[in-house]
Design an enzyme around this catalytic site. Structure first.
Site: not given
Length: 217
Positions: A56, A81, A108, A130, A166
């Site tokens: 993930e 993360e 990263d 992001d 989104d």
């Protein structure tokens, strides 16, 4: 069909990290990361695992990866993360649930992907990266053709990559980038409880599932 373009995939770390904003919240206490070392991922560790491995990218506060790790104890879940508050939150929950199938890459993700020399991932989630909505910041978006090309080198044949956003503009970029790399790209539903970003999404959620077919390479 997988398309391999002549691109320079070896970028400097400082270029990579431009894709990320602030790496820690205010008033963060370092003692929250005690115990992180034994959960850290490395390319050597991943290449030697026999279990099915799920990645993930950008797990936020870890809601999605935590649930998956609890539901599928036979699989290993690798969370990448850079935001230390999120890492600390996931670490706390992993220890609370006594999970042994979670590894964390606290940098990263492209730095990890560059080091991998074999096919290790059976599935990849990239949920609400992001979007960097300002036009001058679009170059900081992590999901693009070079990223998918780099990722594909470590995917098992028929591995799935699930991406959600989104942001309509970013969704179009993701879709067009995926078409250049993956043999199959289709819409997929992203549940509202996938993460705190999904539950708070005020816009339509665009979800894409890609399948990597190594025979097309």
């Amino acid at each position: 069909m997988f398309v391999h373009n002549e691109v320079n995939l070896r970028l400097e770390k400082k270029q990579f990290l431009r894709s990320y904003g602030r790496r820690r919240g205010r008033n963060f206490r370092e003692n929250k990361l005690v115990g992180l070392e034994r959960f850290l991922a490395s390319h050597e560790k991943l290449e030697n695992l026999k279990s099915e491995i799920v990645l993930e990218v950008g797990f936020g506060f870890g809601e999605h990866i935590l649930k998956k790790a609890i539901d599928y104890p036979d699989k290993v879940f690798v969370g990448a993360e850079v935001y230390v508050n999120g890492i600390a939150r996931l670490l706390e929950q992993v220890e609370l649930h006594e999970l042994s199938n979670v590894l964390i890459w606290n940098d990263d993700v492209r730095l990890l992907l560059e080091k991998l020399l074999c096919k290790v991932f059976h599935k990849v989630y990239i949920l609400f990266p992001d979007p960097w909505p300002k036009r001058r910041h679009h170059k900081r978006r992590i999901v693009d053709v070079p990223f998918f090309q780099l990722l594909s080198r470590s995917l098992h044949p028929l591995a799935e990559v699930v991406v959600a956003t989104d942001d309509h503009d970013y969704a179009q970029q993701i879709y067009q980038s995926a078409l250049e790399v993956f043999s199959k790209v289709e819409n997929t539903e992203i549940p509202k409880n996938a993460s705190r970003f999904a539950s708070k999404a005020s816009n339509r959620i665009f979800g894409y599932k890609m399948v990597y077919d190594a025979t097309d390479a």
